[in-house]
Structures are given as structure tokens and as C-alpha cells.
Design a protein around this motif. Structure first.
Motif, PDB file in Angstrom:
ATOM      1  N   THR A 197      -1.844   9.573   7.135  1.00  0.00           N
ATOM      2  CA  THR A 197      -1.187  10.392   6.094  1.00  0.00           C
ATOM      3  C   THR A 197      -1.781  11.807   6.112  1.00  0.00           C
ATOM      4  O   THR A 197      -1.067  12.777   5.923  1.00  0.00           O
ATOM      5  CB  THR A 197      -1.327   9.785   4.677  1.00  0.00           C
ATOM      6  N   PHE A 238      -0.007   1.675  -0.963  1.00  0.00           N
ATOM      7  CA  PHE A 238       0.698   2.169   0.232  1.00  0.00           C
ATOM      8  C   PHE A 238       0.782   1.070   1.300  1.00  0.00           C
ATOM      9  O   PHE A 238       1.852   0.790   1.841  1.00  0.00           O
ATOM     10  CB  PHE A 238      -0.029   3.406   0.769  1.00  0.00           C
ATOM     11  N   GLN A 284       4.597   6.313   6.452  1.00  0.00           N
ATOM     12  CA  GLN A 284       5.176   4.966   6.328  1.00  0.00           C
ATOM     13  C   GLN A 284       6.104   4.687   7.516  1.00  0.00           C
ATOM     14  O   GLN A 284       6.042   3.609   8.126  1.00  0.00           O
ATOM     15  CB  GLN A 284       5.951   4.863   5.021  1.00  0.00           C
ATOM     16  N   GLU A 344      -4.504   4.249   7.281  1.00  0.00           N
ATOM     17  CA  GLU A 344      -3.566   4.967   6.399  1.00  0.00           C
ATOM     18  C   GLU A 344      -4.069   6.373   6.033  1.00  0.00           C
ATOM     19  O   GLU A 344      -3.305   7.326   6.012  1.00  0.00           O
ATOM     20  CB  GLU A 344      -3.247   4.152   5.143  1.00  0.00           C
ATOM     21  N   GLN A 355       3.667  11.414   3.193  1.00  0.00           N
ATOM     22  CA  GLN A 355       3.487   9.995   2.878  1.00  0.00           C
ATOM     23  C   GLN A 355       4.672   9.169   3.366  1.00  0.00           C
ATOM     24  O   GLN A 355       4.510   8.068   3.881  1.00  0.00           O
ATOM     25  CB  GLN A 355       3.267   9.832   1.376  1.00  0.00           C
ATOM     26  N   GLU A 356       5.854   9.741   3.219  1.00  0.00           N
ATOM     27  CA  GLU A 356       7.053   9.055   3.706  1.00  0.00           C
ATOM     28  C   GLU A 356       7.012   8.961   5.234  1.00  0.00           C
ATOM     29  O   GLU A 356       7.330   7.924   5.812  1.00  0.00           O
ATOM     30  CB  GLU A 356       8.286   9.865   3.270  1.00  0.00           C
ATOM     31  N   THR A 397      -4.060   8.683  -0.229  1.00  0.00           N
ATOM     32  CA  THR A 397      -2.905   7.813  -0.019  1.00  0.00           C
ATOM     33  C   THR A 397      -2.560   7.142  -1.345  1.00  0.00           C
ATOM     34  O   THR A 397      -3.465   6.691  -2.050  1.00  0.00           O
ATOM     35  CB  THR A 397      -3.257   6.739   1.033  1.00  0.00           C
ATOM     36  N   PRO A 398      -1.280   7.094  -1.705  1.00  0.00           N
ATOM     37  CA  PRO A 398      -0.946   6.497  -3.007  1.00  0.00           C
ATOM     38  C   PRO A 398      -1.346   5.023  -3.073  1.00  0.00           C
ATOM     39  O   PRO A 398      -1.298   4.332  -2.054  1.00  0.00           O
ATOM     40  CB  PRO A 398       0.577   6.651  -3.087  1.00  0.00           C
ATOM     41  N   HIS A 424       3.152  -1.672   0.451  1.00  0.00           N
ATOM     42  CA  HIS A 424       4.532  -1.194   0.565  1.00  0.00           C
ATOM     43  C   HIS A 424       4.989  -1.229   2.031  1.00  0.00           C
ATOM     44  O   HIS A 424       6.091  -1.690   2.338  1.00  0.00           O
ATOM     45  CB  HIS A 424       4.594   0.239   0.018  1.00  0.00           C
TER      46      HIS A 424
END
Lengths: 162, 201
Positions: free
Chosen positions: B40, A66, B58, B36, B54-55, A62-63, A69
Motif C-alpha cells: 500500500t 484490509f 487490493q 500489505e 489502497q484500492e 493500511t485500513p 477484505h
């Protein structure tokens, strides 16, 4: 493979592979059944091979940031909801009333408005000669032979310029 | 009776979600950090595209945030999150297929409905394990192609069973179907994959 019991047995085996849980008695019973039926054994091995052959790379990490954000976006949603919830009652009632009024007008008169003025091209352009030509159109028509149109149109343009 | 570590985590998830539903936005961060990686990962395995996944993850979390009040305390928070994620990914896949259909398909494009081929691999690499890495990359690609050809319902069950390691009971809870339906879908998916493998040689 078409026999219902075999299908159920294979499903059970798939389940065992996936969950890695089965009682010893059940495992023994299935082992015996597989040993006794070559076709079933072969089907099972093929399915097992397919299952094992399915491979994908580990998902990317995961960036960083995240969660922050997402949290920031969630805060914006909550702020937006709060600003609407905290709006004065008269503003919310007014907005609701305007929406209801708009919908009512749309439903009641929407059909009537579109039906009342049908497009009648023959009425508008009944007299084609009455339609004014632009200078460019008259020029092109003149090139094609109807010079009177060009003369009339250029006279009218010159008149307007003077 | 003392709760196991996993049960404690599930219980904690429920309490955090209850706080979020009551208006505590900051608590939502705890839930995001806790899940997360799983979400993901699931999105990536469903969509086969890292940036899109990833989008999508979210968007899944934000959907969960909006729906926090509708969570049924009897269930597990992670299966509820998985359900939102699977439905979201399936919608994205439907849209992707529709877009592909409307553009009459891209000539010369891979059958995988993704624009990524996974981690980069340089065939010129002279490392001793280069051949093995090439074989692994090929296997990943083949798996993506095989899974992409499955119907959406079978694709979801297979992904949850094979790559997420969920039990039949958990998959049934995520997809809101019976355990029998999970078994049946998984079996049909496996048969279809086997036939496709035979065709591919």
C-alpha cells in the motif's frame, strides 16, 4: 558533465548515496577525483541536494481489516473457479461448443450480413408525398401556409376516431 | 548453513505462495498481512493518492492470488509482488493521463496528477512549529509535482530507489531490466529533477 567518465562517476556516487555501501579504496579514489575537479564537485553537490530534497510523507496506515477484505475477495474468486471446475463435463463442453459455433458464424457470415443489405434511403423515401404525416407535423406545415395537408391529415384522424 | 532472518522470511514466503498455488486460500491471508504495509505504501508513493492506493493494493494482491501458480521459485516473493504493483500503478497512471487528455485537462488544477494534497495542514495553526510544518507540506507538494512530471519508467525507478530503499539489484529484478539500465534511468531522472527544480526556482 558531458564526459562519459564523469557521468559514470556521478552514477556511482548516486549508487553510493542510495546503497550507502562502497569500499574504502573506492571512496578515497572518488573523493580525490571530486577535490580535483570543481565542475564535477558542483554537479555532484547539486544532484545530492536534489536527492536529499525529495521528501514525501509516510504512507497512511493500511485500513483495519484490509487483509480480511482481500482474503474474502480471494475466496470468492476461488469459489467461482471451483464452481466452474466442478460443473459437469457436458455443461463445459456445451459452453465451449456454443462459443466456437458463435465465433464461426460471426466470422463466416458477419461480413456477408452487413454487406448484403446496403442502406438505400432513396428507395424508401422515393415518394415523399407517400410518407404519412403526424397531426403535429401537418399543423406546423399548415401554419407555414400549406393548409391542404392539415385538412387531409385532420380528416384522416377524425375518421379514425369515429 | 543457517539462513539469515531475512532469508528465512523469503523462504517462508515461497512456501506460503506454493500452498496458495496448490489451492490453500487461507494461507494467502498470511502473505497479505506480511506485505500489505509495503505494497500500500508503494502504491501510495506511485499514485500520490491514499484511497486510490489502497484500492490498487487490493487489486494487486488479487492479481497475485490469481497468478500464484506462475511464480518462479528462484525469485523473491516480495520483488514479484512489487513487479505486479509497479505495473498496475503504471497502468493506472496511463489511464489517468489518458482521461486527463480526453477531458482536455482541468483548468486551474495542480500539475500533480492527484486529487490529494497529502496530510491536511491548517495555515492558521498558531503552534510554534507551524512555519516548519508549512515548509514540510510545501516540500512534499513540490516532490509530488516533480515526480509526477517524470516519464513512467524513471518514476518507477526513482520511487523504488529513493522511497522504498531497494538496491539496484532488487530494482532490476522488480522491473526485469539490467542493473545498468537502473543506474542509467535513475541518473536521467535525477538530472531531469534538477533541471525542473531550477525552473521552479
Amino acid at each position: 558533465m558531458n564526459r562519459k567518465n564523469d557521468r559514470q562517476l556521478l552514477q556511482l556516487l548516486m549508487q553510493r548515496r542510495q546503497r550507502a555501501e562502497m569500499s574504502i579504496d573506492e571512496a578515497d579514489r572518488i573523493e580525490q577525483r571530486l577535490r580535483a575537479d570543481d565542475e564535477l564537485q558542483s554537479s555532484y553537490e547539486q544532484l545530492a541536494g536534489t536527492w536529499d530534497g525529495l521528501q514525501l510523507p509516510e504512507p497512511a496506515a493500511t485500513p483495519p481489516g484490509f487483509a480480511q477484505h482481500v482474503l474474502q475477495a480471494a475466496r470468492k474468486i476461488r469459489d467461482h473457479e471451483l464452481s466452474w471446475a466442478l460443473a459437469p463435463t457436458w455443461a463445459r463442453l456445451g459452453a465451449a461448443a456454443a462459443l466456437v459455433a458463435g465465433l464461426t458464424v460471426g466470422v463466416t457470415f458477419g461480413g456477408a450480413i452487413t454487406d448484403s443489405s446496403p442502406f438505400e434511403p432513396e428507395g424508401i423515401y422515393a415518394d415523399v408525398d407517400a410518407v404519412p404525416l403526424s397531426l403535429a407535423e401537418a399543423y406546423w406545415l399548415a401554419l407555414e401556409g400549406d393548409e391542404t395537408l392539415f385538412a387531409e391529415e385532420s380528416d384522416s384522424v377524425e375518421g379514425r376516431l369515429q | 548453513m543457517a539462513l539469515s532472518l531475512q532469508e528465512q522470511e523469503h523462504d517462508s514466503d515461497r512456501r506460503v505462495l506454493a500452498r496458495v498455488a496448490a489451492g490453500d486460500v487461507e494461507s494467502f491471508g498470511v502473505l497479505v498481512e506480511r506485505h500489505e504495509k509495503r505494497l500500500t505504501g508503494l502504491c501510495e508513493r506511485m499514485l500520490h493518492n491514499t484511497s486510490e492506493a489502497q484500492e490498487a493494493a487490493q487489486e494487486v494482491f488479487l492479481k497475485a492470488f490469481r497468478k500464484a501458480g506462475s511464480f518462479q521459485p528462484k525469485g523473491q516473493v516480495y520483488t514479484w509482488l512489487y513487479r505486479i504493483a509497479v505495473n498496475h500503478c503504471l497502468n493506472l497512471l496511463r489511464r489517468r493521463r489518458l482521461a486527463k487528455f480526453l477531458s482536455f485537462g482541468d483548468v486551474g488544477r495542480s500539475t500533480v496528477d492527484s486529487d490529494e494534497d497529502g496530510p491536511l495542514f491548517d495555515p492558521e495553526d498558531s503552534a510554534p512549529d507551524a512555519e516548519q510544518r508549512l515548509a514540510t507540506a510545501r516540500r512534499w507538494r513540490q516532490t509530488r509535482e516533480l515526480i509526477a512530471a517524470l516519464p513512467a519508467a524513471q518514476r518507477a525507478v526513482l520511487t523504488l530507489a529513493k522511497f522504498e530503499g531497494l538496491s539496484y539489484r532488487e530494482i532490476a529484478e522488480v522491473l526485469e531490466i539490467t542493473e545498468g539500465a537502473v543506474e542509467s534511468r535513475l541518473f536521467r531522472a535525477m538530472q531531469r529533477l534538477r533541471k525542473a527544480q531550477e525552473t521552479m526556482g
